[in-house]
Design an enzyme around this catalytic site. Structure first.
Site, PDB file in Angstrom:
ATOM      1  N   THR A 138       0.832  -1.200   0.000  1.00  0.00           N
ATOM      2  CA  THR A 138       0.000   0.000   0.000  1.00  0.00           C
ATOM      3  C   THR A 138       0.863   1.245   0.000  1.00  0.00           C
ATOM      4  OG1 THR A 138      -1.551   1.393   1.206  1.00  0.00           O
ATOM      5  CG2 THR A 138      -0.309  -0.117   2.535  1.00  0.00           C
ATOM      6  N   ASP A 140      -0.090   3.828   1.320  1.00  0.00           N
ATOM      7  CA  ASP A 140      -0.410   4.515   2.580  1.00  0.00           C
ATOM      8  C   ASP A 140       0.570   4.156   3.706  1.00  0.00           C
ATOM      9  OD1 ASP A 140      -2.606   5.293   1.107  1.00  0.00           O
ATOM     10  OD2 ASP A 140      -3.930   3.803   1.999  1.00  0.00           O
TER      11      ASP A 140
HETATM   12  O1  F6P Z   1      -5.162   2.866  -0.105  1.00  0.00           O
HETATM   13  C1  F6P Z   1      -4.582   3.453  -1.227  1.00  0.00           C
HETATM   14  C2  F6P Z   1      -5.402   4.643  -1.689  1.00  0.00           C
HETATM   15  O2  F6P Z   1      -4.737   5.215  -2.803  1.00  0.00           O
HETATM   16  C3  F6P Z   1      -5.674   5.688  -0.618  1.00  0.00           C
HETATM   17  O3  F6P Z   1      -4.558   6.491  -0.340  1.00  0.00           O
HETATM   18  C4  F6P Z   1      -6.852   6.407  -1.201  1.00  0.00           C
HETATM   19  O4  F6P Z   1      -7.644   6.988  -0.203  1.00  0.00           O
HETATM   20  C5  F6P Z   1      -7.612   5.287  -1.875  1.00  0.00           C
HETATM   21  O5  F6P Z   1      -6.690   4.233  -2.091  1.00  0.00           O
HETATM   22  C6  F6P Z   1      -8.236   5.665  -3.179  1.00  0.00           C
HETATM   23  O6  F6P Z   1      -8.973   4.589  -3.641  1.00  0.00           O
HETATM   24  P1  F6P Z   1      -9.614   4.522  -5.085  1.00  0.00           P
HETATM   25  O7  F6P Z   1      -8.518   4.113  -6.032  1.00  0.00           O
HETATM   26  O8  F6P Z   1     -10.650   3.485  -4.958  1.00  0.00           O
HETATM   27  O9  F6P Z   1     -10.133   5.875  -5.435  1.00  0.00           O
END
Ligand code: F6P
Length: 360
Positions: A138, A140
């Site tokens: 991730t 994050d």
């Molecule tokens: O968990 C990774 C992430 O990029 C987060 O930082 C963000 O909030 C989320 O996924 C965005 O998700 P999606 O690609 O579904 O918009």
């Protein structure tokens, strides 16, 4: 060990392909073992043509490639799969089909490359007999039990470059630039990129902020002759007397989508007389080629996951501890998400550099 499977779940992160490449090479060269790739997360066990054989030829040239050759599925929870029955959308549990798929395909192990949600599912599938091994993915960096997840370094690099670019235009126009960064409920991307890019303010979920403190910091800079400022805002940051900002609500399939705090901060600042612009970096943080560090980490994780599979270390996750790859129980990894330690040297260092977290 005769045959292993590999899948990439949740959102993508730079380095997924590097893990796949390392796992395939290690499985074939070290163990003479066959590798099956499962497409689109757990969905591949259910969909026709969802399983592909991965040979050495299939992973050639993958090291610098972003995304994942296997595809990913953000809503691929086998315990809550949306299907149409009698013209109506219903949620069903298809976890038994995953277990049957693993048995039918005679997999001795299943490497699951994923974040918190995907690893939770892997742990639950283990209770039903799936020989799972986790690899922490991730941008994050919020998975417990490991110092770093692959993908994080690339996201920080992209965010830092964005801050560098905002600096020059901010200075030219005497403006305040607000940059909203990803990270969900963890402020690691904003903290690391904010320090690396030399921002003046960093707002993260772990430290609720006060608008007055942010404005005071901007005024102080003007008094000192600095007519521009840069603010890094984590998407999960929130004011002390307010809530997190979401761009879309959640349900049993989708988690709520954070987004909009950057705009809110920008509007508050502009009302105080500072000419302000807001940038949302978004998925640029997830796309593109992984940094050398992420390629290095992903390769080590991929190879170590295969070695762990050969030892029968199921329901465990490879992790980085003091520079070494170790393995820990999946339960420990998912027990509590990792957050920025507000008393860490990183925060102390940032404060010492004059960076405001909007709390003083
Ligand atoms: O968990 C990774 C992430 O990029 C987060 O930082 C963000 O909030 C989320 O996924 C965005 O998700 P999606 O690609 O579904 O918009």
């Amino acid at each position: 060990m005769k045959r292993i499977g590999i899948l990439t779940g949740g959102g993508d992160a730079p380095g997924l392909n590097a893990v796949i490449r390392a796992a395939v090479k290690t499985a074939i060269y070290e163990y003479g073992c066959e590798v099956l790739g499962i497409r689109d997360g757990y969905d591949g066990f259910i969909d026709e043509e969802g399983v592909v054989r991965l040979g050495i030829e299939d992973v050639r040239g993958l090291l610098p490639r972003g995304g994942t050759i296997l595809g990913a599925a953000n809503r691929g929870n086998p315990y809550a799969r949306k299907v149409i029955r009698d013209g109506k959308e219903v949620t069903i549990d298809v976890s038994d089909e995953i277990i049957n798929g693993i048995k039918r395909l005679e997999m001795d192990a299943l490497l699951v490359l994923g974040g918190d949600g995907t690893l939770h599912i892997a742990h639950e599938l283990f209770q039903k007999g799936a020989p799972v091994i986790g690899v922490p993915k991730t941008i994050d960096n919020d998975i417990g039990g490991t110092e770093v997840c692959f993908g994080f370094d690339t996201a920080v690099t992209t965010a830092t470059e964005a801050i560098d670019r905002l600096h020059t235009t901010a200075e030219a126009h005497h403006r305040v630039m607000v940059l909203e960064l990803m990270g969900r409920n963890a402020g690691f991307i904003a903290l690391h990129a904010g320090v690396a890019g030399g921002t003046d303010v960093i707002l993260i979920p772990e430290i609720p902020f006060k608008y007055e403190s942010v404005i005071a910091k901007l005024r102080q800079r003007v008094e000192r002759g600095y007519l521009f400022s840069i603010i890094a805002v984590s998407e999960g940051a929130k004011p002390l007397s307010g809530e997190q900002v979401f761009s879309r609500g959640g349900n049993e399939v989708y988690v709520p989508r954070l987004g909009g705090i950057g705009q809110m901060v920008g509007e508050h600042i502009e009302k105080e007389g500072f000419e302000t612009r807001v940038t949302v970096l978004g998925h640029l943080q997830r796309g593109g080629t992984p940094t050398p560090f992420d390629r290095w980490l992903a390769t080590r994780y991929g190879a170590a996951a295969v070695r762990l599979a050969a030892r029968g270390g199921f329901d465990r996750m490879v992790a980085l501890h003091a520079g070494e790859i170790v393995d820990i129980p999946l339960e420990e990894a998912i027990a509590a998400p990792k957050r920025v330690d507000v008393n860490s040297d990183a925060i102390l260092t940032a404060r010492g550099m004059g960076i405001s977290f909007g709390d003083e």
